[in-house]
Design an enzyme around this catalytic site. Structure first.
Site, PDB file in Angstrom:
ATOM      1  N   HIS A 299      -6.043   1.849  -1.255  1.00  0.00           N
ATOM      2  CA  HIS A 299      -6.065   0.497  -1.780  1.00  0.00           C
ATOM      3  C   HIS A 299      -4.624   0.073  -2.097  1.00  0.00           C
ATOM      4  CE1 HIS A 299     -10.388  -0.025  -2.107  1.00  0.00           C
ATOM      5  NE2 HIS A 299     -10.481   1.189  -2.634  1.00  0.00           N
TER       6      HIS A 299
ATOM      7  N   LYS B 131      -4.013  -4.303  -9.948  1.00  0.00           N
ATOM      8  CA  LYS B 131      -2.784  -4.107  -9.198  1.00  0.00           C
ATOM      9  C   LYS B 131      -1.597  -4.525 -10.061  1.00  0.00           C
ATOM     10  CE  LYS B 131      -5.073  -5.088  -4.764  1.00  0.00           C
ATOM     11  NZ  LYS B 131      -6.072  -4.147  -5.124  1.00  0.00           N
TER      12      LYS B 131
ATOM     13  N   TYR C 217       0.839  -1.191   0.000  1.00  0.00           N
ATOM     14  CA  TYR C 217       0.000   0.000   0.000  1.00  0.00           C
ATOM     15  C   TYR C 217       0.883   1.253   0.000  1.00  0.00           C
ATOM     16  CZ  TYR C 217      -3.673  -3.225   1.595  1.00  0.00           C
ATOM     17  OH  TYR C 217      -4.561  -4.263   1.710  1.00  0.00           O
TER      18      TYR C 217
END
EC number: 4.6.1.16
Length: 282
Positions: A227, A258, A219
């Site tokens: 997020h 991600k 993070y």
């Protein structure tokens, strides 16, 4: 965020080698150092829900190692912790003695009440006066002869451990997920910790990424506000990774929005990072 060693001694309790934190001040201390962990306990008012959880806080193995390094580097940590433990032991003995005295008084009152009920029962009244006289004699002598054994003392068992720990070899055996670990797995743990320490030193927050197929979720700030941006996968520099494995982890990162980081610790303490992003089929 403060990554400096804290003078506050964090009490880590071990439950079958799982590091747990129970005290609120400990949770506040590790949070201020950027260590997140995972809450496991249910709240007293809502014990059957799993949305908001409470203490204890389960630390990652890497978080515990980094915490112990910082505490060992703190000046006066051992002396401060020893004085705190001695104070807790003394307070516990005083509380136990006070509880013993209170329970002794209650036990004596219960014995007297039992004798009084026996003296006033219909069976005693209808019988000879000898039995009633014997009961009265026992009641009068009760104050002088009554003793409350220490073995009968009722104590409250705490749900938190009293700081008992296992030696490193015992902790390895007691691990629930991997009871028997070889040399390669120990090296893998060392590599994971090296990556964890490097990313934490860069200001990132890390949590477990087991459900995403990686080692850590990374993070950019506090997980309560951000997020995760990266999925960290720890691989050694000389480890060969199959093409299908690279494609699967890259596609997984794309599906959850991600970036996948391949983290390769080097012998000099530096970590090489390689980012992977799925762009589609050619």
């Amino acid at each position: 965020m403060d990554d400096r060693p804290s003078s506050h001694a964090v009490g880590v309790s071990l439950c079958d080698s799982a590091p747990l934190l129970w005290r609120v001040e400990d949770l506040r201390t590790v949070r201020s150092q950027g260590l997140v962990g995972a809450l496991l306990g249910s709240l007293p008012r809502t014990p059957r829900q799993n949305v908001r959880l409470g203490r204890p806080l389960l630390l990652l193995e890497e978080e515990e190692t980094l915490l112990r390094e910082r505490q060992a580097a703190a000046a006066g940590y051992q002396d401060g912790r020893g004085a705190e433990l001695r104070l807790q032991v003394q307070q516990h003995k005083e509380d136990q003695q006070r509880s013993y005295e209170e329970q002794s008084v209650l036990a004596l009152e219960d014995r007297k009440s039992a004798l009084l009920r026996a003296m006033t029962s219909s069976h005693t009244e209808s019988g000879a006066g000898a039995q009633g006289g014997a009961l009265r004699g026992r009641l009068e002598a009760l104050d002088r002869s009554f003793t409350f054994p220490c073995s009968a003392l009722a104590v409250q068992l705490s749900t938190a451990r009293a700081g008992l720990s296992y030696c490193p070899e015992a902790r390895v055996v007691l691990r629930a997920d991997r009871p028997i670990r070889g040399r390669d797995e120990l090296n893998c743990d060392a590599a994971r910790y090296q990556v964890f320490r490097d990313l934490r030193g860069r200001g990132f927050y890390l949590t477990s990424a087991g459900k995403f197929g990686g080692d850590f979720l990374v993070y950019p700030g506090d997980p309560l506000r951000f997020h995760a941006h990266f999925i960290a996968v720890c691989v050694s520099e000389n480890e060969s990774v199959g093409l299908l494995d690279l494609l699967s982890v890259a596609r997984l990162g794309s599906n959850v929005k991600k970036t996948v980081l391949l983290c390769s610790p080097g012998p000099d303490g530096r970590v090489l990072y390689t980012s992977l992003q799925w762009s589609g089929m050619v």
